[in-house]
Design a protein around this motif. Structure first.
Motif, short mmCIF file in Angstrom:
data_model
loop_
_atom_site.label_atom_id
_atom_site.label_comp_id
_atom_site.label_asym_id
_atom_site.label_seq_id
_atom_site.Cartn_x
_atom_site.Cartn_y
_atom_site.Cartn_z
N PRO A 191 18.32 -19.99 157.06
CA PRO A 191 18.54 -20.35 155.66
C PRO A 191 17.24 -20.26 154.87
O PRO A 191 16.18 -20.61 155.40
CB PRO A 191 19.04 -21.79 155.73
CG PRO A 191 18.59 -22.31 157.05
CD PRO A 191 18.37 -21.15 157.96
N GLU A 192 17.34 -19.81 153.63
CA GLU A 192 16.11 -19.59 152.85
C GLU A 192 15.29 -20.87 152.67
O GLU A 192 14.09 -20.82 152.48
CB GLU A 192 16.42 -18.96 151.49
CG GLU A 192 17.20 -19.87 150.56
CD GLU A 192 17.45 -19.25 149.19
OE1 GLU A 192 16.92 -18.18 148.88
OE2 GLU A 192 18.22 -19.87 148.42
N GLY A 193 15.98 -22.01 152.74
CA GLY A 193 15.26 -23.28 152.51
C GLY A 193 14.51 -23.79 153.72
O GLY A 193 13.88 -24.85 153.66
N LEU A 194 14.57 -23.03 154.82
CA LEU A 194 14.04 -23.57 156.08
C LEU A 194 12.67 -24.22 155.96
O LEU A 194 12.48 -25.37 156.34
CB LEU A 194 13.99 -22.49 157.16
CG LEU A 194 13.30 -22.95 158.46
CD1 LEU A 194 14.07 -24.08 159.11
CD2 LEU A 194 13.11 -21.81 159.43
N ILE A 195 11.72 -23.47 155.38
CA ILE A 195 10.38 -24.01 155.56
C ILE A 195 10.14 -25.33 154.83
O ILE A 195 9.31 -26.11 155.23
CB ILE A 195 9.25 -22.99 155.32
CG1 ILE A 195 9.09 -22.67 153.89
CG2 ILE A 195 9.41 -21.75 156.18
CD1 ILE A 195 7.73 -22.03 153.65
N GLU A 196 10.92 -25.59 153.79
CA GLU A 196 10.68 -26.91 153.18
C GLU A 196 11.42 -28.01 153.94
O GLU A 196 11.22 -29.19 153.67
CB GLU A 196 11.01 -26.93 151.68
CG GLU A 196 12.43 -26.76 151.30
CD GLU A 196 12.65 -26.80 149.77
OE1 GLU A 196 11.84 -27.39 149.04
OE2 GLU A 196 13.66 -26.22 149.33
N HIS A 197 12.26 -27.63 154.90
CA HIS A 197 12.94 -28.64 155.71
C HIS A 197 12.21 -28.93 157.02
O HIS A 197 12.57 -29.87 157.72
CB HIS A 197 14.38 -28.20 156.01
CG HIS A 197 15.27 -28.37 154.83
ND1 HIS A 197 15.97 -29.52 154.59
CD2 HIS A 197 15.56 -27.53 153.81
CE1 HIS A 197 16.66 -29.40 153.47
NE2 HIS A 197 16.43 -28.19 152.97
N GLY B 271 7.64 -29.45 154.65
CA GLY B 271 8.31 -30.13 153.54
C GLY B 271 7.34 -31.08 152.83
O GLY B 271 7.28 -31.15 151.60
N ALA B 272 6.55 -31.79 153.63
CA ALA B 272 5.57 -32.72 153.07
C ALA B 272 4.54 -31.96 152.24
O ALA B 272 4.15 -32.39 151.15
CB ALA B 272 4.89 -33.50 154.20
N LEU B 273 4.13 -30.81 152.78
CA LEU B 273 3.16 -29.98 152.06
C LEU B 273 3.75 -29.50 150.72
O LEU B 273 3.12 -29.65 149.67
CB LEU B 273 2.79 -28.77 152.94
CG LEU B 273 2.07 -27.62 152.26
CD1 LEU B 273 0.69 -28.04 151.77
CD2 LEU B 273 1.94 -26.41 153.19
#
Lengths: 515, 515
Positions: free
Chosen positions: B275-281, B286-288
C-alpha cells in the motif's frame, strides 16, 4: 460470445483447406502414417494472450480428426526440446486453461536452437519421440528458428513437420498472408482501457500530463492502435520519427508546442503515448545504439563496457551518448538481451521525454512564450498486457490457428506458418491455410553477423492505419476528444469486434469512429 | 445487467425511507417549499468511479418526484461554490455521462471551505442561488466540510440542507451505517485485473518478482481486497505493521524469507503488494513523517526545509531520516499537499522495498543462506483505478445514493450522509436513509492544530476481511495459488458481484473461495 465459441466453426473450414495449402509449401518425404498422430508444441519468447487456446485448438483437431493421438507440450520454451522436458496434454489438463491468459500450462523461454549441435539434438529428440509434427508459437525470431528446424528435419529425412504460429503482442509479425499475430488485439485493449481511465482522470483533475510508455520495440503498432482507441494529445510513431530523421529535440519541441497550445486555452492536462522502442528509432540515437550493440556484443564486465564506450565509440556517437542524461546513459549500458542487444525496454523513455519537455517549457517560460502549468506523471504499461484473458478475437483466432496447425501436420506440410484469413467475416467463414516461412525471410545484421530472419512488419506510413491517425491527430492534440474504451468484455454488443488496425487493414472500414 | 439498471428498484425503497431518516438527524427550520426543488451538487477530491451516477440518480429523483426542479452542478470542486461557477444539469447533458468514469461532467477540486470568510461566501451563494440542498460527494475531509456547512447554513436560518455522499476509492470512509464508499469496488477490480495479469506473466516467465504499489494511504483496504482477489506471495497491511510495531527491516526480512523459501523449490518469481501509505505506518518512519509534517507546515523554501530538518528534527528521527536511501529522503521533502502533509503517494515504496530486499538477499547469499535468483520489476497502480467505468455495483450504489440524497433534501434533512444498506440483497431490496455526519467525527491533529474530522475506517485486524487473508497467506506465499480475476464485466454470471471486503463484512459469506 459468438467468437469465443466460434473456433469450431472456423475449424470446419480449416480441415477443408488443410488438404490444399499454399502451392509453394514443401512436403516432407514422408506423410504421417496411420490415423494417430504425435504432435509436439512449444511456446517461445514473451507471453501473448491466447497461447493456451492454440494448444486447445490443436488438441481439438487431434481429438476430432485423429482420436487416440498424442499432444506433447515441450516445457519452458525451445530449451524444453533440447532437454526432452515435456508433458502430455490431455483434455482433462486442457480444460482449465482454455480462454485463460499466460503461457503457464507448458511455460515459455527464450532459448534458441541455432547451433549445429543444438539442431542435431533437436533432430534426435523428435526422432526419439517419434513426433509427426512440431508446432512453434513465437515471434519473428522463433519462426525463423521454425524454418531452420523444418529444413534440418527434412534434410535428415525425418517425418517431423514444423509449423509456425504467429505470436507477438507487438503486432509486427504480419504480411500479405498473415493478417495479424495473436496477442496484439488483447494487449492493445488492456492498454487502451488503462489509457482511457487516465484520460478521464486527466480531464477530471485538469492538472496532469500523463506520459505513457507502451510495449513495441521495433514497430509502433501498439501505440498507433492505442491512439486510435483513445485519442491522446500526442502519440509518437517510431516509423515516422525514423523516416523524417527527427532528433530528440524535434520530438520534445512538438510535445512542448502541443502543451503550450493547450495552455492558451487553459487546458494544462493531456496524454502522450510513447512506444518503448522510441529512442533507438531516433536516428542519432539509433546510430549510437547500433554501434553499442556491435561494440558490446562480446563484452561482459563493467570495465570492458566502459572501455568499449570510451575508447572505441565513434566521436559522433560519443557526443550523442554524452548529451543524454546520466540516468539514460546508465540504462543504455544495462544487461544485454540474449541477442546481445541493448535492452531498450529498460530505458525509461517516458521519464526522459517528460524531463526534456519540462526543461523546454521552462525555457519558453523565461522567454515569455509559455505561461501555463506543466506537471507530468509517467506510466509504463507493459507486462500487464501480455497475460490478460484473451479477447474474444484472440481466443477464436488462436483456437483456429492451433486447429489449422494440426491439420497442416496431418497433411504432411512443413515449413509453413498457420494462417487464417477473411477475419472481417464471422468466425465460421474464416478461411485457413499455411504460408511458407521462407517467403517471409530476409537478411539482417545481428551481433555483428549477417543472419536470415523474418522481416518485422513496421507501421506503413502510407497505409490506412497511420493515415487514419494522421487525419485526426491535430484535432486530438488541441481538443479534448478523449475516448475511454473501458475494460475488455466477453459478451455484449462489441465483445467480438477486432482492433482498429486490423479493421482498417482489411478494409472492413474506411473510416473508423475516431472523431 | 441486473444491478446496472437496478437503481430504479432501489430508488423505490429510497423514496419510502427518505421520509423517515435516522431519528438523530437534525432538521432545518424550513422545509423545502412547493414541489419544485433547486439542488446543487459538488464533487470533491480525487476521482472515484460512479460520481456521474450520483448526479444521475439525483437528477432521476428530481425528474420523477419533483418535475420542474433544477439541478446545479458546481464546477471543479468546492471552489466552484465560492466562485458561483456552475452549470445546469439537464437530462440531455446527463444522458451521455451515465455509467461513465471520471468526474469531468462538472469537474472536481481540493479547495476547502473552512475559513470564516469562505463559510460566509458559501452561505451567501446558496442564498443567492436559492438552493434547497447542497450534495457534497467526497471523502472524510469533504464530508467534514459538509458537516460544517450544514451547521453554518442552519445557524444562519438558511433553508439549504447539506447531504454528504461517501466517496473514496481507498474504502476508508465507512462505519456501522455506511457500508462502503463508492469507487472502492471499481478501483480494486481494476487493480486486481492488472495484478492477475502480472501473476500469469510471472508464472509463465518464471523469472521476476513484481513489486506492486497500490493506492491507499491511511488504510490498506485496497491492498487487502486485491490480495483476496489475486492471492499474491505477500501483501503488506499497514494496520498490522503499525500494531506490531514493525520496522522496515522486519518487513524486508519477511519478504526475503518468502523469496528464499520459494527459491528452495526452484520458484524465483512472485508478486508482492504494497500500500502506498506503508512508510508512514512503519512506526519509526511514521514518527519521522509526523514530525516533518509539523516542522514543515509553514515552511516553503528549500533552505527553510533543509534548516528545519537539520536543526530542528529530533535526534532519533534524524537518525531514521539519514538511514533511508537518498532518493527516499528526497521524496520525503517533496511538495506538500494542501493539508501541509508529506506527499506519501510520491514515495516509491515499491522501489525502496525492492532495493532493500535485494540487499538482504545478497547478504544471505554471501552467508550461504540463499542460492536462488532474484530479479524484481516495480509497478504503481494508482490513477488507472480512479476513473474506470464503474462496476455494476458502483453504478447502482451511486445512482441509489444520488436518489437518496435528493429525497433527504426534499424531506428537509441536513447534516446527513446518504446511505444504502442490505447491500447483500438484490438491488431492489436495498434500504436507504441518512446518517448524521457529526456522529462520525472525532478530533485529529492537522498542520499542528487540533481539528474535528471524520475518523478514517482502518482495516480491523480482528475483522472478517483480515482474518480471511491471515488464514490463507502462508499458503499463498509458498504455493502458486494465483487468481486472475480478469477485466471488469458489465454482463454475464459474476458481473453484479460486489467485492470480497463488502461480502465478508456483511457476512454474506463466511469464507470466500480463496484457496
Amino acid at each position: 460470445m459468438a467468437l469465443r465459441g466460434g473456433a469450431e466453426g472456423a475449424t470446419a473450414a480449416a480441415s477443408l483447406r488443410s488438404e490444399e495449402p499454399s502451392k509453394s509449401s514443401r512436403q516432407t518425404g514422408q506423410e504421417a502414417a496411420g490415423n494417430c498422430l504425435r504432435i509436439g508444441i512449444v511456446l517461445s519468447g514473451g507471453q501473448a494472450a491466447g497461447g493456451h487456446n492454440v494448444i486447445g485448438g490443436l488438441l481439438d483437431y487431434l481429438s476430432e480428426r485423429h482420436p487416440g493421438s498424442q499432444l506433447i507440450g515441450f516445457k519452458d520454451g525451445p530449451g524444453g526440446i533440447l532437454k526432452k522436458s515435456r508433458m502430455d496434454i490431455t483434455e482433462d489438463i486442457m480444460a482449465e486453461f482454455r480462454n485463460t491468459g499466460g503461457f503457464h500450462l507448458i511455460g515459455s523461454g527464450r532459448d534458441k536452437i541455432e547451433s549445429k549441435e543444438h539442431l542435431a539434438v533437436a533432430a534426435q529428440v523428435v526422432k526419439d519421440l517419434d513426433v509427426d509434427g512440431l508446432i512453434v508459437c513465437g515471434g519473428d525470431d522463433s519462426n525463423t528458428n521454425a524454418a531452420v528446424l523444418a529444413e534440418e528435419f527434412a534434410s535428415r529425412g525425418l517425418k517431423t513437420c514444423v509449423i509456425g504460429v504467429p505470436k507477438t503482442i507487438d503486432g509486427d509479425l504480419k504480411n500479405s498472408q498473415v493478417a495479424t499475430s495473436f496477442g496484439f488485439d488483447t494487449a492493445c485493449k488492456v492498454y487502451a482501457e488503462q489509457i482511457g481511465n487516465l484520460m478521464m482522470d486527466a480531464l477530471s483533475a485538469k492538472k496532469y500530463y500523463h506520459f505513457v510508455r507502451l510495449m513495441g520495440r521495433a514497430a509502433s503498432h501498439i501505440t498507433l492502435e492505442c491512439a486510435l482507441q483513445t485519442h491522446p494529445q500526442a502519440a509518437i510513431i517510431c516509423e515516422e520519427v525514423h523516416q523524417q530523421n527527427k532528433t530528440l529535440a524535434d520530438i520534445v519541441d512538438e510535445i512542448a508546442d502541443i502543451v503550450a497550445g493547450r495552455a492558451e486555452e487553459g487546458k494544462n492536462y493531456g496524454i502522450v503515448l510513447i512506444p518503448e522502442g522510441l529512442i533507438e528509432h531516433v536516428p542519432q540515437i539509433g546510430a549510437l545504439i547500433s554501434e553499442l550493440n556491435e561494440l558490446l556484443a562480446d563484452v561482459t564486465t563493467d570495465v570492458q563496457i566502459h572501455d568499449a564506450v570510451m575508447t572505441r565509440l565513434s566521436p559522433a556517437n560519443l557526443a550523442v551518448f554524452e548529451f543524454l542524461p546520466a540516468s539514460t546513459r546508465q540504462q543504455l549500458l544495462l544487461d544485454r538481451d540474449p541477442h546481445g542487444n541493448v535492452q531498450v525496454s529498460r530505458i525509461e523513455t517516458e521519464q526522459l521525454l517528460l524531463q526534456l519537455v519540462d526543461v523546454e517549457l521552462e525555457k519558453r517560460r523565461k522567454e515569455g512564450k509559455f505561461a501555463g502549468k506543466f506537471a507530468g506523471i509517467t506510466h509504463y504499461f507493459g507486462y500487464e498486457g501480455r497475460c490478460s484473458f484473451p479477447t474474444n478475437f484472440d481466443a477464436a483466432y488462436c483456437s483456429t490457428l492451433g486447429y489449422v496447425a494440426g491439420a497442416l501436420v496431418a497433411g504432411g506440410k512443413t515449413g509453413l506458418m498457420a494462417t487464417a484469413s477473411s477475419l472481417d467475416k464471422p468466425c465460421a467463414d474464416w478461411t485457413v491455410g499455411g504460408y511458407p516461412l521462407i517467403d517471409m525471410m530476409c537478411i539482417e545484421r545481428r551481433r555483428g553477423k549477417d543472419k536470415p530472419v523474418i522481416k518485422k512488419a513496421l507501421v506503413e506510413l502510407e497505409g490506412p492505419v497511420f493515415k487514419a491517425f494522421q487525419q485526426m491527430r491535430r484535432k486530438w492534440a488541441q481538443g479534448d476528444c478523449f475516448r475511454s474504451p473501458g475494460p475488455i468484455q466477453f459478451s455484449g454488443p462489441n465483445a467480438d469486434a477486432a482492433n482498429f488496425t486490423l479493421a482498417l487493414e482489411l478494409g472492413t472500414t474506411k473510416q473508423i469512429n475516431i472523431a
